[in-house]
Enzyme design. Structure first.
Site, PDB file in Angstrom:
ATOM      1  N   HIS A  79       3.781   9.224  22.195  1.00  0.00           N
ATOM      2  CA  HIS A  79       5.246   9.216  22.121  1.00  0.00           C
ATOM      3  C   HIS A  79       5.814  10.210  23.134  1.00  0.00           C
ATOM      4  O   HIS A  79       5.389  11.367  23.183  1.00  0.00           O
ATOM      5  CB  HIS A  79       5.696   9.583  20.709  1.00  0.00           C
ATOM      6  CG  HIS A  79       7.184   9.592  20.530  1.00  0.00           C
ATOM      7  ND1 HIS A  79       7.970   8.495  20.801  1.00  0.00           N
ATOM      8  CD2 HIS A  79       8.031  10.582  20.126  1.00  0.00           C
ATOM      9  CE1 HIS A  79       9.236   8.814  20.557  1.00  0.00           C
ATOM     10  NE2 HIS A  79       9.293  10.068  20.153  1.00  0.00           N
ATOM     11  N   ASP A  96      14.535  13.539  21.326  1.00  0.00           N
ATOM     12  CA  ASP A  96      13.526  12.626  20.805  1.00  0.00           C
ATOM     13  C   ASP A  96      14.236  11.381  20.294  1.00  0.00           C
ATOM     14  O   ASP A  96      15.036  11.456  19.355  1.00  0.00           O
ATOM     15  CB  ASP A  96      12.744  13.308  19.676  1.00  0.00           C
ATOM     16  CG  ASP A  96      11.598  12.458  19.155  1.00  0.00           C
ATOM     17  OD1 ASP A  96      11.572  11.228  19.401  1.00  0.00           O
ATOM     18  OD2 ASP A  96      10.728  13.018  18.472  1.00  0.00           O
ATOM     19  N   CYS A 151      10.034   4.659  24.180  1.00  0.00           N
ATOM     20  CA  CYS A 151      10.271   6.101  24.220  1.00  0.00           C
ATOM     21  C   CYS A 151      10.266   6.656  25.642  1.00  0.00           C
ATOM     22  O   CYS A 151      11.060   7.542  25.973  1.00  0.00           O
ATOM     23  CB  CYS A 151       9.259   6.845  23.356  1.00  0.00           C
ATOM     24  SG  CYS A 151       7.535   6.483  23.750  1.00  0.00           S
TER      25      CYS A 151
END
Length: 181
Positions: A79, A96, A151
């Site tokens: 990620h 994030d 991501c």
């Protein structure tokens, strides 16, 4: 997994030449693993001290002279997120797209700033007492990811927006529905 740097590197380098643009330094994707000791968060400055030293015609990097220091983070090797040392606003930031945890990252970044200020700029007691921390909420403060695979694109877009002066409260120019399948 490798960070998709082709879209990130060239625009950020070209921004340095624009008058009035933010002065931005970006670490490699390996920096996060070093500053967090592969997620054990055992900080060891000697492991990455040389990364900002002078090399050939390249001068010493004094991070405290930059507006932003971008740190792409490969969390658990699956990620991508973005940590930012924001000298202009005197705060540590963590972007994030899935609202994950930063787990000890800010503590180690504070140590890193102090170590770099002492080692590269001769500042023995760099004061961070008035620095804040900022972790925006995806879907509320920043665009949020709605799948398990974009991501890296979100991390690149966050970096681009931050370095071009797009701030919170402004309309972010990207969203999940604008990323092609």
């Amino acid at each position: 997994s490798s960070f998709p740097t082709a879209g990130c590197c060239n625009p950020l380098r070209s921004l340095q030449k624009v008058e009035g643009a933010l002065k931005v330094f970006r670490h490699t994707t390996l920096f996060y693993n070093k500053v967090t000791a592969k997620h054990s968060f055992e900080y060891k400055y000697s492991d990455f001290r040389r990364w900002t030293k002078a090399r050939g015609k390249k001068p010493v990097v004094q991070i405290i002279k930059y507006d932003l220091v971008l740190i792409p983070c490969n969390v658990n090797e699956n990620h991508w997120t973005l940590a930012v040392i924001n000298f202009k606003l005197k705060r540590l930031e963590y972007y994030d797209s899935l609202k994950g945890e930063k787990q000890g990252l800010f503590e180690n970044l504070r140590r890193y700033i102090k170590d770099e200020a002492r080692d590269k700029s001769g500042k023995k007691n760099y004061d961070l007492s008035d620095w804040g921390e900022f972790v925006p909420v995806p879907g509320k403060d920043i665009p949020g990811q709605e799948n398990g695979c974009d991501c890296g694109m979100f991390t690149l877009e966050y970096a681009y927006c931050l370095t071009t002066g797009i701030t919170l409260g402004a309309s972010w120019p990207f969203a999940q529905n604008k990323i092609p399948d």
